[in-house]
Design a protein around this motif. Structure first.
Motif, PDB file in Angstrom:
ATOM      1  N   ILE A   1      -1.335 -11.820  -9.764  1.00  0.00           N
ATOM      2  CA  ILE A   1      -1.421 -12.937  -8.829  1.00  0.00           C
ATOM      3  C   ILE A   1      -0.022 -13.362  -8.385  1.00  0.00           C
ATOM      4  CG2 ILE A   1      -2.142 -15.348  -8.555  1.00  0.00           C
ATOM      5  CD1 ILE A   1      -4.349 -14.809 -10.562  1.00  0.00           C
ATOM      6  N   GLY A   2       0.167 -13.418  -7.081  1.00  0.00           N
ATOM      7  CA  GLY A   2       1.412 -13.921  -6.529  1.00  0.00           C
ATOM      8  C   GLY A   2       2.486 -12.892  -6.286  1.00  0.00           C
ATOM      9  N   ARG A   3       2.382 -11.711  -6.913  1.00  0.00           N
ATOM     10  CA  ARG A   3       3.419 -10.695  -6.716  1.00  0.00           C
ATOM     11  C   ARG A   3       3.359 -10.176  -5.282  1.00  0.00           C
ATOM     12  NH1 ARG A   3       2.274  -6.226 -10.443  1.00  0.00           N
ATOM     13  NH2 ARG A   3       0.961  -5.539  -8.714  1.00  0.00           N
ATOM     14  N   PRO A   4       4.480 -10.100  -4.576  1.00  0.00           N
ATOM     15  CA  PRO A   4       4.453  -9.712  -3.167  1.00  0.00           C
ATOM     16  C   PRO A   4       4.313  -8.202  -2.932  1.00  0.00           C
ATOM     17  CG  PRO A   4       6.700 -10.187  -3.826  1.00  0.00           C
ATOM     18  CD  PRO A   4       5.825 -10.540  -5.004  1.00  0.00           C
ATOM     19  N   TYR A   5       4.293  -7.399  -3.971  1.00  0.00           N
ATOM     20  CA  TYR A   5       4.136  -5.956  -3.799  1.00  0.00           C
ATOM     21  C   TYR A   5       3.179  -5.414  -4.867  1.00  0.00           C
ATOM     22  CZ  TYR A   5       7.551  -5.767  -7.627  1.00  0.00           C
ATOM     23  OH  TYR A   5       8.207  -5.941  -8.821  1.00  0.00           O
TER      24      TYR A   5
ATOM     25  N   ILE B   1       8.631  10.224  -3.500  1.00  0.00           N
ATOM     26  CA  ILE B   1       7.973  11.334  -4.188  1.00  0.00           C
ATOM     27  C   ILE B   1       6.992  10.846  -5.240  1.00  0.00           C
ATOM     28  CG2 ILE B   1       9.863  12.963  -3.783  1.00  0.00           C
ATOM     29  CD1 ILE B   1      10.917  12.388  -6.551  1.00  0.00           C
ATOM     30  N   GLU B   2       7.046   9.586  -5.595  1.00  0.00           N
ATOM     31  CA  GLU B   2       6.135   9.022  -6.586  1.00  0.00           C
ATOM     32  C   GLU B   2       5.817   7.570  -6.240  1.00  0.00           C
ATOM     33  OE1 GLU B   2       3.458   8.827  -9.143  1.00  0.00           O
ATOM     34  OE2 GLU B   2       4.639  10.644  -9.340  1.00  0.00           O
ATOM     35  N   PRO B   3       4.730   7.340  -5.490  1.00  0.00           N
ATOM     36  CA  PRO B   3       4.318   5.956  -5.240  1.00  0.00           C
ATOM     37  C   PRO B   3       3.564   5.417  -6.458  1.00  0.00           C
ATOM     38  CG  PRO B   3       2.877   7.473  -4.070  1.00  0.00           C
ATOM     39  CD  PRO B   3       3.902   8.316  -4.769  1.00  0.00           C
ATOM     40  N   MET B   4       4.127   4.460  -7.141  1.00  0.00           N
ATOM     41  CA  MET B   4       3.539   3.918  -8.369  1.00  0.00           C
ATOM     42  C   MET B   4       2.695   2.697  -8.037  1.00  0.00           C
ATOM     43  SD  MET B   4       6.848   4.107 -10.913  1.00  0.00           S
ATOM     44  CE  MET B   4       7.619   5.674 -11.312  1.00  0.00           C
ATOM     45  N   GLU B   5       1.386   2.849  -8.147  1.00  0.00           N
ATOM     46  CA  GLU B   5       0.481   1.739  -7.879  1.00  0.00           C
ATOM     47  C   GLU B   5       0.365   0.867  -9.125  1.00  0.00           C
ATOM     48  OE1 GLU B   5      -2.899   4.176  -6.131  1.00  0.00           O
ATOM     49  OE2 GLU B   5      -2.868   2.396  -4.831  1.00  0.00           O
ATOM     50  N   LEU B   6       0.681  -0.397  -8.989  1.00  0.00           N
ATOM     51  CA  LEU B   6       0.632  -1.340 -10.093  1.00  0.00           C
ATOM     52  C   LEU B   6      -0.707  -2.060 -10.095  1.00  0.00           C
ATOM     53  CD1 LEU B   6       4.160  -2.912  -9.558  1.00  0.00           C
ATOM     54  CD2 LEU B   6       3.553  -1.027 -11.084  1.00  0.00           C
ATOM     55  N   MET B   7      -1.124  -2.478 -11.264  1.00  0.00           N
ATOM     56  CA  MET B   7      -2.341  -3.265 -11.342  1.00  0.00           C
ATOM     57  C   MET B   7      -2.091  -4.651 -10.762  1.00  0.00           C
ATOM     58  SD  MET B   7      -4.070  -2.094 -14.957  1.00  0.00           S
ATOM     59  CE  MET B   7      -5.588  -2.981 -14.557  1.00  0.00           C
ATOM     60  N   PHE B   8      -3.134  -5.279 -10.300  1.00  0.00           N
ATOM     61  CA  PHE B   8      -3.031  -6.544  -9.574  1.00  0.00           C
ATOM     62  C   PHE B   8      -2.367  -7.629 -10.422  1.00  0.00           C
ATOM     63  CE2 PHE B   8      -4.910 -10.695  -8.489  1.00  0.00           C
ATOM     64  CZ  PHE B   8      -4.470 -10.803  -7.179  1.00  0.00           C
TER      65      PHE B   8
ATOM     66  N   LYS C   1       0.831  -1.196   0.000  1.00  0.00           N
ATOM     67  CA  LYS C   1       0.000   0.000   0.000  1.00  0.00           C
ATOM     68  C   LYS C   1       0.870   1.252   0.000  1.00  0.00           C
ATOM     69  CE  LYS C   1      -3.645  -2.304   2.673  1.00  0.00           C
ATOM     70  NZ  LYS C   1      -4.449  -2.277   3.927  1.00  0.00           N
ATOM     71  N   LYS C   2       0.341   2.326  -0.604  1.00  0.00           N
ATOM     72  CA  LYS C   2       1.106   3.574  -0.692  1.00  0.00           C
ATOM     73  C   LYS C   2       1.524   4.093   0.675  1.00  0.00           C
ATOM     74  CE  LYS C   2      -1.792   6.050  -3.145  1.00  0.00           C
ATOM     75  NZ  LYS C   2      -2.302   7.216  -3.928  1.00  0.00           N
ATOM     76  N   GLY C   3       0.662   3.902   1.670  1.00  0.00           N
ATOM     77  CA  GLY C   3       0.971   4.391   2.990  1.00  0.00           C
ATOM     78  C   GLY C   3       2.158   3.718   3.645  1.00  0.00           C
ATOM     79  N   GLU C   4       2.610   2.609   3.076  1.00  0.00           N
ATOM     80  CA  GLU C   4       3.749   1.878   3.619  1.00  0.00           C
ATOM     81  C   GLU C   4       5.080   2.353   3.030  1.00  0.00           C
ATOM     82  OE1 GLU C   4       1.223  -2.299   4.227  1.00  0.00           O
ATOM     83  OE2 GLU C   4       2.767  -2.153   2.683  1.00  0.00           O
ATOM     84  N   CYS C   5       5.032   3.281   2.076  1.00  0.00           N
ATOM     85  CA  CYS C   5       6.270   3.768   1.457  1.00  0.00           C
ATOM     86  C   CYS C   5       7.095   4.552   2.477  1.00  0.00           C
ATOM     87  CB  CYS C   5       5.950   4.654   0.254  1.00  0.00           C
ATOM     88  SG  CYS C   5       5.495   3.738  -1.240  1.00  0.00           S
ATOM     89  N   PRO C   6       8.407   4.441   2.387  1.00  0.00           N
ATOM     90  CA  PRO C   6       9.278   5.124   3.353  1.00  0.00           C
ATOM     91  C   PRO C   6       9.393   6.615   3.071  1.00  0.00           C
ATOM     92  CG  PRO C   6      10.606   3.995   1.722  1.00  0.00           C
ATOM     93  CD  PRO C   6       9.177   3.619   1.433  1.00  0.00           C
ATOM     94  N   ALA C   7       9.978   7.329   4.022  1.00  0.00           N
ATOM     95  CA  ALA C   7      10.244   8.760   3.847  1.00  0.00           C
ATOM     96  C   ALA C   7      11.149   8.960   2.633  1.00  0.00           C
ATOM     97  CB  ALA C   7      10.910   9.320   5.105  1.00  0.00           C
ATOM     98  N   GLY C   8      10.906  10.031   1.908  1.00  0.00           N
ATOM     99  CA  GLY C   8      11.688  10.317   0.714  1.00  0.00           C
ATOM    100  C   GLY C   8      10.986   9.906  -0.561  1.00  0.00           C
TER     101      GLY C   8
END
Length: 231
Positions: free
Chosen positions: A219-223, A210-217, A201-208
């Motif tokens: 199956i099996g991908r851990p992120y 500047i662009e959280p890229m949300e990928l489409m679903f 989830k975007k909210g889990e991104c660390p400090a720094g």
């Protein structure tokens, strides 16, 4: 703008196994072909795809899957070496002793096979992923049932799987362009990003970030999100 993983081709249909041809240790009871498939540049995790939401057009990454050849009789083990099969060409791989001239990589890890390539996450430093599969019937047809996965590291000094080198599965320390495709950090520009994290989830991104890229679903991908920071 949305990002999604490079779609994988649907797995080939699994041929039905006849009861009379059930696996056995006795010679002549099972005619089978063990084949290897290598994903060039490890397209499983490193390759991404950008899709325009308005037009539906897309441009894919350079990841590709090639057919390969026969494996020696025993299963692969961690520390085994291999290289291109001289009888079948550069897209086919076989085992070699590590001191043989034909050896080009060493197995860092042996993992289970999977029909969901995104679920296979090899250790850091993996330069190539080889899928081992078995096809019943003794034919040379491509495909088959995945049995194990070889995570290989080159024996040469060329290591595209190292963080920032531009190849391998996507890991923290790699760089991506604004279409979420991996690039070498040495060539990154003002519109490119450094991977600070790979999270759900975007909210889990660390400090720094500047662009959280949300990928489409997938199956099996851990992120599902690439946390992009300044390259």
């Amino acid at each position: 703008m949305a990002w999604q993983n490079n779609p994988q081709p649907p797995p080939p249909p699994v041929p039905p196994q006849q009861p009379a041809a059930a696996p056995s240790r006795a010679k002549g009871c099972l005619s089978s072909l063990v084949s290897l498939g290598v994903v060039i540049a490890l397209g499983f995790g490193a390759s991404q795809l950008f899709k325009d939401d308005d037009t539906g057009t897309s441009s894919s990454s350079t990841g590709a899957t090639d057919s390969a050849g026969d494996q020696k009789s025993r299963s692969w083990e961690k520390g085994d070496c291999g290289g291109p099969d001289p009888e079948k060409g550069s897209d086919s791989y076989t085992m070699f002793d590590c001191d043989e001239s034909g050896a080009t990589f060493k197995a860092l890890e042996i993992m289970d096979g999977s029909i969901m390539p995104e679920s296979i996450q090899c250790p850091a430093g993996t330069d190539l992923i080889i899928e081992v599969s078995i096809s019943y019937g003794g034919s040379d047809a491509a495909g088959g049932i995945p049995t194990e996965t070889v995570c290989g590291r080159n024996l040469s000094d060329d290591h595209p799987g190292d963080a920032g080198a531009g190849g391998g599965q996507l890991v923290e320390g790699d760089c991506v362009d604004n279409q979420a495709q991996e690039i070498a950090c040495s060539g990154a520009g003002g519109t490119d990003y450094k991977v600070l994290g790979l999270v759900k989830k975007k909210g889990e991104c660390p400090a720094g970030t500047i662009e959280p890229m949300e990928l489409m679903f997938a199956i099996g991908r851990p992120y599902d999100v690439i946390c992009g920071g300044k390259a």
